[in-house]
Design an enzyme around this catalytic site. Structure first.
Site, short mmCIF file in Angstrom:
data_model
loop_
_atom_site.label_atom_id
_atom_site.label_comp_id
_atom_site.label_asym_id
_atom_site.label_seq_id
_atom_site.Cartn_x
_atom_site.Cartn_y
_atom_site.Cartn_z
N HIS A 96 -23.29 -0.05 15.72
CA HIS A 96 -22.36 1.00 16.10
C HIS A 96 -21.14 1.03 15.18
O HIS A 96 -20.46 2.05 15.08
CB HIS A 96 -21.95 0.89 17.57
CG HIS A 96 -20.99 -0.20 17.91
ND1 HIS A 96 -21.39 -1.42 18.42
CD2 HIS A 96 -19.64 -0.26 17.85
CE1 HIS A 96 -20.33 -2.17 18.65
NE2 HIS A 96 -19.24 -1.49 18.31
N ASP A 156 -27.78 -4.86 18.08
CA ASP A 156 -26.64 -4.11 17.56
C ASP A 156 -26.17 -4.72 16.23
O ASP A 156 -25.19 -5.46 16.18
CB ASP A 156 -25.50 -4.11 18.58
CG ASP A 156 -24.48 -3.02 18.33
OD1 ASP A 156 -24.50 -2.43 17.23
OD2 ASP A 156 -23.66 -2.75 19.22
N SER A 164 -15.87 -5.89 17.55
CA SER A 164 -17.26 -5.52 17.32
C SER A 164 -17.68 -5.94 15.92
O SER A 164 -17.02 -5.60 14.94
CB SER A 164 -17.45 -4.02 17.49
OG SER A 164 -17.27 -3.62 18.81
#
Length: 714
Positions: free
Chosen positions: A88, A225, A649
């Site tokens: 992402h 991810d 992230s």
């Protein structure tokens, strides 16, 4: 029991106090105190402080960690500048290179050779060179009797001078002075930025975004991810703009990759660039956050996203255009929902109010503090009350219009464009605007604009409606859809044609009279009025929060304190482990590939859980080779109690020996209040297991195998 003792026992200092457990806190590598280092050792860390961060400039683990694009984190895993981050985080670049014919979002991407790696002109990575405490120098500019505005100006001038000195000493570096502890301390971070970053590998979205919105912030997760990029540099290994002649960057430190995995209770630390937290915010500020920005995101984005989602499901071209925008919007929308719920469920306001009563009691019984801070709490409460209505309306205005219809964003971008900049800056800026047009669907945006008109009207006092609402009511009978259709039919700025006419100085086109520009002027006027209304109270709030922060730290001076996150490099540490969010529910600390197959079967026809048949066969075969855990399973995701937030992230998750276990990519739903409160019983970091990352890379795409061989696997 005395109030001070009651607070310590009942609330365990969950709010605005030093960590009750070793796993709380986002610690600065350049300022690790002895107690923190000892706590890490007690949990199992085998590295020395200098191996984490060498203040004398020698290679250390921090040299393998990057800020990715300024909005995520990443980790260098090869001697040739290979960087792992989340899918992402790389999503925008993957989408940018995707077309209907070459749909890298759906199918994934793997560059067979270096020559096939794709430039990403909007990306950069940032390495921390060093950190330095400059508090004394910055605050030397502050004089007794200064107003808050004068104090801010004096501090800003010193910060600017320090940053200029860094660039003057070394043109390859960037200096940034950031406030800590609500402006009570200041630290200089020196960075080196690399702007030639190329896309190397991306799994299909069925891996990288498996579960999408339904699973976002939820455990158990089965999302791979991750994505892979490479840093390029000039012949001297220094930062250089993109050039076909650039070479793969040679890093000072490479994160070793381990296949040993983890066990429950084993040490885990996270290194990355967390965005922002408000752990020391007053109860007044928390209440304002819940009722203003959070609630505005919940109310407004839910409406916008519904329209986007319907259009994306009906049209593949729109799906590609709006995929990144939808995911970014949805992520913070769900975050706001979860945060407000968690703050209420955990009684955060009540606990914070108890702390403030204790601080007030301490002030009252301490003559020196009473002279300095006698009216602090009353002043802070009055300031928040004075800006409450305008601040809330401003949050809805910004969400509904400045973050809503893209026509408004484009018109504002054109109006504010600086054509006097350097030619290359102007060219890059115009290219960005053209790219925004390429991602715009006028018909869909018109529907969004009409919906934003209605939702804003429904949430604010009529006196705070911008002037164009008079036209909506008088000329269109209050019909927002009719007004929006008329606006989009008349404006020239809904396509690049209007920009072209403006740039060519077309005498038949007056941009100031374009209806989209007229709307923007009304919005800016409304925003300016709200900002003016809140200006005075906001200064008092900044001063009050700063003084309260310092007072709490003086009151509990025997405790360790970590600063709020502010996009600087931080370390968090703890252990791998599951959790029990409610009675009768206990979560294991990892998930496996079996869960992917189970979710696919449980959600037939749901595109969020759709996986290519070849991938399903691969996972069902159970031929995981060296990437299997001791029980033969393929672990996909795992949990630790590391302390993270947005910006983390893509952060590296290391074991006790500094070996890469995985990449952090999410928090858990039950602890969505974490930006304000660390709740040790509930808060968990969700990471993707590095073994799953390597397995997918090795078996999906013709270029993945060479990348696995490039890494330092131990």
């Amino acid at each position: 029991m005395k109030l001070r003792h009651l607070w310590a026992a009942a609330a365990a200092l969950l709010l605005a106090a030093a960590p009750a457990r070793a796993d709380e806190g986002m610690w600065m590598l350049g300022n690790l105190d002895k107690d923190t280092r000892r706590a890490m050792k007690d949990l199992g860390l085998e590295l020395t402080a200098r191996q984490l961060y060498d203040p004398h400039g020698g290679p250390s683990l921090k040299d393998a960690v990057v800020s990715f694009g300024g909005f995520c984190s990443g980790v260098v895993v090869s001697d040739s500048g290979l960087v792992l981050t989340n899918h992402h985080c790389g999503f925008g670049s993957i989408r940018q290179h995707s077309t209907v014919d070459h749909d890298y979002l759906t199918d994934g991407f793997a560059a067979p050779t270096l020559a096939d790696e794709l430039p990403c002109p909007e990306l950069f990575v940032r390495f921390l060179v060093r950190q330095q405490n400059v508090t004394r120098r910055v605050l030397s500019a502050v004089r007794p009797g200064m107003t808050e505005g004068q104090r801010t100006q004096a501090i800003d001038s010193v910060m600017w001078a320090i940053e200029r000195e860094v660039a003057a000493q070394d043109s390859t570096t960037v200096g940034a002075v950031d406030p800590f502890y609500a402006g009570n301390e200041f630290w200089l971070s020196v960075y080196r930025d690399y702007a030639d970053v190329r896309l190397v590998y991306a799994p299909p979205s069925s891996v990288g975004k498996f579960g999408r919105e339904d699973d976002n912030w939820e455990w158990p997760r089965h999302t791979g991810d991750f994505s892979v990029f490479r840093i390029y540099a000039g012949p001297d290994n220094q930062p250089a703009p993109y050039s076909p002649d650039n070479r793969p960057y040679r890093p000072a430190c490479v994160a070793p990759v381990t296949l040993d995995g983890y066990a429950e209770g084993s040490f885990c630390m996270t290194l990355g660039y967390p965005g922002s937290t408000e752990r020391y915010l007053s109860s007044y500020g928390i209440r304002e956050l819940m009722q203003g920005p959070n609630q505005a995101q919940i109310d407004v984005r839910g409406v916008k996203q519904r329209l986007w989602r319907e259009a994306m499901q009906a049209n593949d071209t729109l799906r590609l255009k709006y995929a990144q925008k939808y995911d970014e919007s949805s992520n913070y929308w769900k975050n706001s929902i979860g945060m407000n719920r968690a703050l209420r469920r955990l009684h955060v306001l009540e606990k914070k109010e108890a702390l403030e009563r204790e601080v007030q009691a301490w002030i009252d019984r301490t003559p020196r503090e009473r002279r300095r801070l006698g009216g602090l709490m009353d002043t802070l409460a009055l300031a928040y009350r004075a800006r409450r209505d305008a601040h809330r309306a401003q949050a809805y205005l910004e969400e509904a219009f400045f973050n809503g219809p893209e026509l408004v964003q484009l018109a504002l971008g054109i109006l504010n464009f600086n054509f006097d900049d350097a030619p290359d800056v102007v060219a890059a800026g115009l290219e960005d605007i053209v790219d925004q047009y390429a991602g715009l669907d006028p018909e869909l945006d018109c529907r969004v604009f009409a919906a934003m008109l209605d939702v804003y009207r429904s949430k604010v006092d009529p006196a705070r409606l911008p002037p164009f609402y008079h036209v909506v009511d008088s000329a269109f009978g209050g019909d927002a859809r009719a007004y929006a259709r008329d606006l989009y039919a008349r404006t020239q700025l809904v396509t690049p044609r209007g920009l072209q006419r403006f740039l060519e100085r077309d005498t038949t086109y007056n941009i100031a009279q374009d209806p989209a520009v007229e709307v923007c002027i009304d919005l800016l006027s409304q925003l300016f009025g709200m900002s003016f209304e809140t200006y005075g109270p906001t200064r008092e709030i900044r001063r009050g929060e700063r003084l309260l922060n310092a007072a709490v730290r003086r009151l509990y001076s025997d405790r360790r304190w970590y600063p709020d996150a502010n996009s600087t490099l931080r370390l968090s540490f703890g252990t791998v482990g599951g959790y029990a969010p409610r009675d009768g529910v206990a979560y294991r600390y990892y998930t496996t590939a079996r869960g992917v197959l189970e979710k696919v079967r449980a959600h037939p026809g749901n595109p969020d859980y759709a996986v290519q048949p070849a991938l399903l066969r691969l996972l069902a075969s159970r031929r995981f080779g060296r990437y299997a855990s001791a029980d033969g399973e393929m672990r996909v995701c795992f949990l630790s109690n590391n302390d993270i937030t947005g910006g983390n992230s893509g952060s590296a998750m290391f074991d006790a020996r500094g070996r890469l276990l995985g990449l952090a990519f999410d928090g858990n739903w039950e602890a969505m209040s974490s930006d304000v409160l660390y709740e040790p019983r509930l808060q968990r970091t969700i990471g993707v297991d590095i073994r799953y990352v390597l397995f997918i890379m090795e078996h999906w795409g013709t270029g993945g195998q060479r990348l696995v061989e490039e890494m330092k696997i131990r």
